[in-house]
Write a protein that holds these residues in place. Structure first.
Motif, PDB file in Angstrom:
ATOM      1  N   THR A   1       0.856  -1.177   0.000  1.00  8.83           N
ATOM      2  CA  THR A   1       0.000   0.000   0.000  1.00  8.83           C
ATOM      3  C   THR A   1       0.891   1.226   0.000  1.00  8.83           C
TER       4      THR A   1
ATOM      5  N   LEU B   1      -0.983 -11.313   0.949  1.00  7.83           N
ATOM      6  CA  LEU B   1      -1.320 -10.219   1.853  1.00  7.83           C
ATOM      7  C   LEU B   1      -2.797 -10.252   2.226  1.00  7.83           C
TER       8      LEU B   1
ATOM      9  N   GLU C   1      -5.968  -7.989   4.523  1.00  8.62           N
ATOM     10  CA  GLU C   1      -6.407  -6.768   5.193  1.00  8.62           C
ATOM     11  C   GLU C   1      -5.526  -5.568   4.862  1.00  8.62           C
ATOM     12  N   VAL C   2      -5.311  -5.344   3.572  1.00 10.27           N
ATOM     13  CA  VAL C   2      -4.470  -4.233   3.114  1.00 10.27           C
ATOM     14  C   VAL C   2      -5.240  -2.918   3.269  1.00 10.27           C
TER      15      VAL C   2
ATOM     16  N   PHE D   1      -1.012  -4.060   6.613  1.00  8.24           N
ATOM     17  CA  PHE D   1      -1.407  -5.336   6.026  1.00  8.24           C
ATOM     18  C   PHE D   1      -0.770  -6.486   6.796  1.00  8.24           C
TER      19      PHE D   1
ATOM     20  N   TRP E   1       0.935 -10.348   6.311  1.00  2.00           N
ATOM     21  CA  TRP E   1       1.708 -11.069   5.298  1.00  2.00           C
ATOM     22  C   TRP E   1       1.882 -12.505   5.772  1.00  2.00           C
TER      23      TRP E   1
END
Length: 149
Positions: free
Chosen positions: A32, A130, A132-133, A146, A148
């Protein structure tokens, strides 16, 4: 899962909004971006780990799982030749999440004609690794950006 946190305060805008095709096209990796608060501040480590790459405008921290996280302070800021950036750690240092890495002022970067937008990228990752970015909304330093896997 590694949680990658924001290295600075500002507004999450997502990689697609970065004014650079290499980042907006996720060629470096998924992640992001943060449009930072325009004030002198310290960019911090987004994970616990080792500084494996360190430049005035960018740094990479690799965590215990081998995940490398790139924080790039502004776009085309390499052209500033380090002017306006102060390194607070050295390559090879072990850092803790939230530890200050570089002092800089996004307003000065903008005044120099560069974008202060900061990509935060999961190096050598796939987008599906990834979760919940964050791609919008205000973020504080240390907020989750995020996960990972």
């Amino acid at each position: 899962m590694t949680t990658v946190t924001s290295p600075l305060a500002g507004r999450a805008i997502g990689l697609a909004a970065v004014p650079d095709p290499v980042f907006s096209g996720a060629m470096v990796g998924p992640g992001t971006a943060i449009d930072p608060v325009r004030a002198e501040s310290e960019a911090v480590a987004p994970v616990d780990g080792v500084i494996v790459s360190l430049h005035p405008h960018a740094y990479v921290v690799v965590d215990a799982e081998g995940h490398g996280v790139l924080t790039h302070l502004g776009i085309d800021t390499v052209q500033l030749g380090g002017e306006g950036f102060e390194l607070l750690v050295a390559k090879g240092d072990t850092v803790r999440r939230g530890q200050a890495v570089v002092r800089w002022n996004p307003a000065d970067v903008e005044a120099a004609g560069k974008s202060p937008v900061c990509p935060v990228v999961a190096l050598e990752a796939t987008a599906d690794a990834l979760a919940e970015v964050r791609e919008d909304g205000e973020v504080r330093t240390g907020d989750a950006l995020f996960g990972w896997q």
